[in-house]
Write an enzyme that holds these catalytic residues in place. Structure first.
Site, short mmCIF file in Angstrom:
data_model
loop_
_atom_site.label_atom_id
_atom_site.label_comp_id
_atom_site.label_asym_id
_atom_site.label_seq_id
_atom_site.Cartn_x
_atom_site.Cartn_y
_atom_site.Cartn_z
N LEU A 1 0.82 -1.21 0.00
CA LEU A 1 0.00 0.00 0.00
C LEU A 1 0.86 1.26 0.00
CD1 LEU A 1 -2.74 -1.16 2.53
CD2 LEU A 1 -3.09 -0.67 0.10
N ALA B 1 -16.27 6.84 13.21
CA ALA B 1 -16.17 5.44 13.64
C ALA B 1 -15.41 5.31 14.95
CB ALA B 1 -15.51 4.60 12.55
N GLU C 1 -7.86 -8.08 6.09
CA GLU C 1 -8.96 -7.17 5.78
C GLU C 1 -8.44 -5.74 5.65
OE1 GLU C 1 -13.40 -6.66 7.43
OE2 GLU C 1 -11.89 -5.79 8.76
N ALA D 1 -15.10 -16.81 17.05
CA ALA D 1 -15.43 -18.11 16.45
C ALA D 1 -16.58 -18.77 17.21
CB ALA D 1 -14.20 -19.02 16.45
N ILE E 1 2.00 1.70 -3.53
CA ILE E 1 0.91 2.24 -4.35
C ILE E 1 0.79 3.75 -4.15
CG2 ILE E 1 -1.61 2.30 -4.61
CD1 ILE E 1 -1.64 -0.71 -4.08
#
Length: 228
Positions: free
Chosen positions: A51, A182, A170, A84, A54
């Site tokens: 990243l 958030a 993720e 889980a 990039i």
């Protein structure tokens, strides 16, 4: 661009008592999961490097940094086993690997909404990773007002034994305004010693919508400032 590493490391000795009690997992599973954390951490660091590259390329070609800053984080083994169990997954290494896809995560904070989608296109066009799932909570925000673009990718990580493991990581792409909302929403709504009431949710949703309007206005202003 600033890279803030918020990864939390947990040793097997520290984890065993807490996770065993919370998720009723046997010591063998906890020990295996602790060892797997190294691979997830490797995948997370590898993705961060990609990243950053990039962002460097984009800046060189467009005279603009799409990434404001990044944060990376690792779920603790306790948290993984609890998730889980909460989702009804068998407490096995394979089940956790396939069912819990956010063990390692990178949060990418962008300046503008367009930057989020530009980065998403560049990420998904890469041939050194595989896109597993895309969830666009900007186009379709969550009921509480949460906005972010989530991409789960899988990338090959070389082990010390010379083998290669495909590790999911993720990516959460969001603007500075989305991240501010958030962060504050999580701080207020998930305190262990308070109960959320309906008026809290309504006010937070209003704040999220107002910040979304600010995001759109800032994008328009930036476009007007761009050279013709």
């Amino acid at each position: 661009m600033i890279l803030e590493k918020n990864a939390r490391y947990t040793s097997f000795k520290l984890t065993r008592a807490a996770a065993g009690a919370a998720a009723r997992a046997d010591e063998g599973l906890i020990e295996q999961q602790c060892r797997l954390q190294t691979l997830y951490r490797g995948g997370m660091r590898q993705l961060c490097a990609q990243l950053e590259f990039i962002d460097d390329q984009f800046r060189a070609e467009n005279d603009h940094d799409p990434i404001h800053h990044m944060e990376c984080r690792m779920k603790t083994v306790e948290s993984i086993l609890e998730k889980a169990e909460r989702h009804g997954l068998p407490l096995t290494v394979e089940s956790i690997r396939t069912g819990v896809r956010d063990i390692a995560g990178v949060r990418v904070i962008c300046n503008y909404i367009d930057d989020v989608y530009r980065l998403a296109e560049l990420i998904m066009a890469r041939d050194d990773l595989t896109v597993v799932r895309v969830s666009d909570y900007i186009a379709k925000p969550k009921e509480n007002g949460y906005r972010s673009l989530h991409i789960v990718v899988q990338l090959p990580v070389r082990t010390s034994a010379g083998t290669t493991e495909d590790i999911p990581v993720e990516i959460q792409l969001r603007t500075v305004a989305m991240d501010a909302w958030a962060s504050l929403e999580h701080e207020m709504m998930y305190k262990p010693d308070r109960k959320a009431v309906e008026i809290d949710r309504m006010k937070l949703k209003i704040c999220a919508d107002e910040l979304a309007g600010v995001d759109r206005y800032m994008q328009e202003i930036y476009k007007q400032l761009e050279p013709v």
